[in-house]
Design a protein around this motif. Structure first.
Motif, PDB file in Angstrom:
ATOM      1  N   ARG A 182     -13.742  -6.153   4.460  1.00 45.46           N
ATOM      2  CA  ARG A 182     -12.648  -5.272   4.781  1.00 45.46           C
ATOM      3  C   ARG A 182     -11.897  -4.972   3.481  1.00 45.46           C
ATOM      4  N   ALA A 183     -11.038  -3.970   3.502  1.00 47.10           N
ATOM      5  CA  ALA A 183     -10.223  -3.666   2.327  1.00 47.10           C
ATOM      6  C   ALA A 183      -9.376  -4.889   1.993  1.00 47.10           C
ATOM      7  N   THR A 184      -9.342  -5.247   0.722  1.00 48.19           N
ATOM      8  CA  THR A 184      -8.566  -6.413   0.302  1.00 48.19           C
ATOM      9  C   THR A 184      -7.157  -6.030  -0.152  1.00 48.19           C
ATOM     10  N   HIS A 185      -6.980  -4.803  -0.615  1.00 46.56           N
ATOM     11  CA  HIS A 185      -5.693  -4.330  -1.106  1.00 46.56           C
ATOM     12  C   HIS A 185      -5.421  -2.936  -0.545  1.00 46.56           C
ATOM     13  N   ILE A 186      -4.162  -2.669  -0.200  1.00 45.65           N
ATOM     14  CA  ILE A 186      -3.755  -1.366   0.328  1.00 45.65           C
ATOM     15  C   ILE A 186      -2.730  -0.764  -0.632  1.00 45.65           C
ATOM     16  N   VAL A 187      -2.982   0.472  -1.055  1.00 43.53           N
ATOM     17  CA  VAL A 187      -2.011   1.172  -1.904  1.00 43.53           C
ATOM     18  C   VAL A 187      -1.580   2.456  -1.202  1.00 43.53           C
ATOM     19  N   PHE A 188      -0.279   2.630  -1.055  1.00 40.78           N
ATOM     20  CA  PHE A 188       0.257   3.857  -0.461  1.00 40.78           C
ATOM     21  C   PHE A 188       0.428   4.869  -1.587  1.00 40.78           C
ATOM     22  N   MET A 189      -0.705   5.424  -2.011  1.00 44.28           N
ATOM     23  CA  MET A 189      -0.740   6.322  -3.160  1.00 44.28           C
ATOM     24  C   MET A 189      -1.573   7.560  -2.869  1.00 44.28           C
TER      25      MET A 189
ATOM     26  N   LYS B 181       7.410   0.660   9.177  1.00 45.18           N
ATOM     27  CA  LYS B 181       6.758   0.161  10.390  1.00 45.18           C
ATOM     28  C   LYS B 181       5.296  -0.180  10.117  1.00 45.18           C
ATOM     29  N   SER B 182       4.619   0.680   9.374  1.00 43.10           N
ATOM     30  CA  SER B 182       3.213   0.431   9.037  1.00 43.10           C
ATOM     31  C   SER B 182       3.064  -0.844   8.226  1.00 43.10           C
ATOM     32  N   VAL B 183       3.949  -1.033   7.243  1.00 42.19           N
ATOM     33  CA  VAL B 183       3.888  -2.242   6.416  1.00 42.19           C
ATOM     34  C   VAL B 183       4.092  -3.482   7.277  1.00 42.19           C
ATOM     35  N   ARG B 184       5.035  -3.416   8.212  1.00 42.03           N
ATOM     36  CA  ARG B 184       5.298  -4.584   9.069  1.00 42.03           C
ATOM     37  C   ARG B 184       4.095  -4.894   9.961  1.00 42.03           C
ATOM     38  N   VAL B 185       3.420  -3.864  10.472  1.00 43.30           N
ATOM     39  CA  VAL B 185       2.211  -4.089  11.272  1.00 43.30           C
ATOM     40  C   VAL B 185       1.116  -4.722  10.413  1.00 43.30           C
ATOM     41  N   LEU B 186       0.955  -4.196   9.204  1.00 40.98           N
ATOM     42  CA  LEU B 186      -0.135  -4.662   8.343  1.00 40.98           C
ATOM     43  C   LEU B 186       0.097  -6.064   7.805  1.00 40.98           C
ATOM     44  N   THR B 187       1.367  -6.482   7.694  1.00 42.52           N
ATOM     45  CA  THR B 187       1.659  -7.775   7.069  1.00 42.52           C
ATOM     46  C   THR B 187       2.114  -8.844   8.054  1.00 42.52           C
TER      47      THR B 187
ATOM     48  N   PRO C 295       2.052 -11.901   9.914  1.00 47.82           N
ATOM     49  CA  PRO C 295       1.099 -12.985   9.645  1.00 47.82           C
ATOM     50  C   PRO C 295       0.414 -13.564  10.876  1.00 47.82           C
ATOM     51  N   LYS C 296       0.992 -13.341  12.052  1.00 48.99           N
ATOM     52  CA  LYS C 296       0.429 -13.951  13.260  1.00 48.99           C
ATOM     53  C   LYS C 296      -0.312 -12.954  14.135  1.00 48.99           C
ATOM     54  N   LEU C 297       0.303 -11.800  14.383  1.00 46.43           N
ATOM     55  CA  LEU C 297      -0.261 -10.864  15.358  1.00 46.43           C
ATOM     56  C   LEU C 297      -0.603  -9.509  14.759  1.00 46.43           C
ATOM     57  N   GLY C 298      -0.229  -9.270  13.505  1.00 49.81           N
ATOM     58  CA  GLY C 298      -0.559  -8.005  12.855  1.00 49.81           C
ATOM     59  C   GLY C 298      -1.917  -8.075  12.179  1.00 49.81           C
ATOM     60  N   VAL C 299      -2.147  -7.157  11.241  1.00 52.16           N
ATOM     61  CA  VAL C 299      -3.451  -7.101  10.572  1.00 52.16           C
ATOM     62  C   VAL C 299      -3.616  -8.265   9.604  1.00 52.16           C
ATOM     63  N   GLY C 300      -2.498  -8.841   9.163  1.00 48.69           N
ATOM     64  CA  GLY C 300      -2.578 -10.097   8.426  1.00 48.69           C
ATOM     65  C   GLY C 300      -2.703  -9.996   6.923  1.00 48.69           C
ATOM     66  N   TYR C 301      -2.308  -8.865   6.331  1.00 53.18           N
ATOM     67  CA  TYR C 301      -2.348  -8.744   4.874  1.00 53.18           C
ATOM     68  C   TYR C 301      -1.151  -9.457   4.247  1.00 53.18           C
ATOM     69  N   SER C 302      -1.369 -10.067   3.104  1.00 53.39           N
ATOM     70  CA  SER C 302      -0.250 -10.581   2.318  1.00 53.39           C
ATOM     71  C   SER C 302       0.529  -9.390   1.752  1.00 53.39           C
ATOM     72  N   PRO C 303       1.868  -9.429   1.793  1.00 47.24           N
ATOM     73  CA  PRO C 303       2.651  -8.323   1.214  1.00 47.24           C
ATOM     74  C   PRO C 303       2.314  -8.065  -0.256  1.00 47.24           C
ATOM     75  N   ARG C 304       1.887  -9.100  -0.964  1.00 50.20           N
ATOM     76  CA  ARG C 304       1.555  -8.943  -2.377  1.00 50.20           C
ATOM     77  C   ARG C 304       0.301  -8.100  -2.574  1.00 50.20           C
ATOM     78  N   ARG C 305      -0.432  -7.841  -1.492  1.00 51.10           N
ATOM     79  CA  ARG C 305      -1.631  -7.018  -1.596  1.00 51.10           C
ATOM     80  C   ARG C 305      -1.372  -5.568  -1.179  1.00 51.10           C
TER      81      ARG C 305
ATOM     82  N   GLU D 285      14.893  -3.847   2.750  1.00 49.85           N
ATOM     83  CA  GLU D 285      14.023  -4.210   3.873  1.00 49.85           C
ATOM     84  C   GLU D 285      13.348  -5.570   3.670  1.00 49.85           C
ATOM     85  N   ASP D 286      13.334  -6.054   2.434  1.00 50.04           N
ATOM     86  CA  ASP D 286      12.774  -7.369   2.118  1.00 50.04           C
ATOM     87  C   ASP D 286      11.319  -7.484   2.578  1.00 50.04           C
ATOM     88  N   LEU D 287      10.535  -6.466   2.297  1.00 51.39           N
ATOM     89  CA  LEU D 287       9.130  -6.469   2.705  1.00 51.39           C
ATOM     90  C   LEU D 287       8.244  -7.238   1.729  1.00 51.39           C
TER      91      LEU D 287
END
Length: 353
Positions: free
Chosen positions: A152-159, A173-179, A181-191, A209-211
């Protein structure tokens, strides 16, 4: 009554919907797990959900993940995914493999309203903002494409297409879904990395927003005169205001702000520009990505000679600034930085399976 798309809803919103439909919050958590963790987009396949709940849910909701209308492979291994959206707009995502790392560049708008002079997407103008479902859907669709290979994609860039901070609510909202840790897509915010042309209020809001996502600034010039000619947004938020906002952006201990700098021959590539850039970034936790200009038909710019690019990089490195030359992937398929443009008229060009 139009049915809501479950894709793009926060796990908490899926729990609320389950309660609204007479079920428990647990059923909402199960839904989130099926969609975001198991990548299952057929209600009938969610076998641990009661049949009556699935029936009620089917009346109120849909599960829609975009299917790429066109997939174009590049000689360098990247792939451009073109999606046809409701209303006729088309957007692009780009998958860029690099050894074990697979970066997905996603769009947040159809078109872009900021008209940067060196960017083909700006020629389109802004058609509309994307919904969170359409942003998250690009990630889910790309991962579905990679899944048969066990990746799967390891890093996501909004570019990709558009200015992320101009579609702020859907972006967050998209970032919160993607990050999640329990029920979302599970990406680390650092990625995850959010890029901006320099919308100062948006940068400040994003920080609040402290994302914990990475911030990338499309800089491209070291004086207000040149930047205003290249990027009209500089007339509203000049370099002083932009750099002040960046300086206030909250960073983790090992986190840095990325500065993207498209190199344009005889425009922003002199030794004086390099020295001014080093001075602008003094005191910031910064990394510079020098991006040699990617040509497109009708562009009035050229890529500088390699020697000039490397000389520019050397000045920044000597000033203690981490600097890389980022050769964009997908240039041969119109998928490189600044080349994304889609329209109905282009839909039949370059078809590839």
């Amino acid at each position: 009554m139009s049915r809501v798309n479950l894709v793009g809803l926060l796990p908490s919103e899926l729990e609320d919907l389950a309660v609204e439909l007479g079920a428990s919050r647990y059923r909402g958590r199960q839904l989130a797990t099926w969609i975001y963790r198991k990548s299952v987009f057929d209600l009938e396949a969610m076998t641990d959900l009661p049949k009556d709940f699935r029936a009620v849910l089917a009346e109120r909701a849909v599960l829609e993940v975009p299917e790429p209308e066109r997939l174009t492979p590049s000689q360098d291994g990247s792939q451009k995914l073109v999606f046809a959206l409701a209303g006729g707009s088309r957007i692009s995502s780009v998958l860029m493999p690099d050894d074990e790392r697979i970066t997905l560049c996603v769009s947040t708008q159809a078109g872009c309203g900021f008209a940067c002079a060196f960017c083909l997407t700006g020629v389109m103008g802004l058609e509309r903002n994307l919904a969170a479902a359409e942003i998250v859907g690009q990630v889910l669709a790309a991962n579905r494409l990679l899944d048969p290979e066990g990746r799967r994609a390891t890093h996501i860039v909004f570019m990709g297409m558009g200015e992320p901070l101009a579609n702020f609510a859907a972006l967050v909202k998209s970032v919160r879904v993607l990050t999640d840790p329990k029920l979302g897509v599970g990406y680390s915010p650092r990625r995850l990395t959010v890029s901006t042309v320099g919308l100062v209020p948006g940068i400040e809001k994003l920080g609040r927003e402290d994302l914990k996502v990475n911030l990338a600034i499309s800089l491209h010039a070291t004086t207000d005169d040149v930047r205003s000619r290249l990027m009209p947004v500089n007339g509203s938020f000049d370099l002083a205001a932009l750099m002040a906002a960046v300086g206030r952006y909250p960073l983790a201990s090992r986190q840095r702000v990325f500065f993207d700098y498209v190199m344009l021959e005889d425009v922003n590539d002199t030794t004086d520009d390099a020295r001014r850039l080093a001075k602008l970034l003094r005191g910031l936790k910064a990394k510079v990505n020098l991006i040699p200009f990617n040509d497109w038909e009708g562009a009035h710019f050229r890529r500088p000679p390699l020697a000039r690019i490397l000389s520019f990089q050397s000045i920044l490195l000597d000033a203690g600034i981490t600097t890389t030359v980022r050769w964009s992937k997908g240039e041969d398929i119109g998928a490189a930085c600044g080349q994304l443009r889609e329209s109905p008229a282009l839909a039949s060009v370059g078809e590839s399976g």
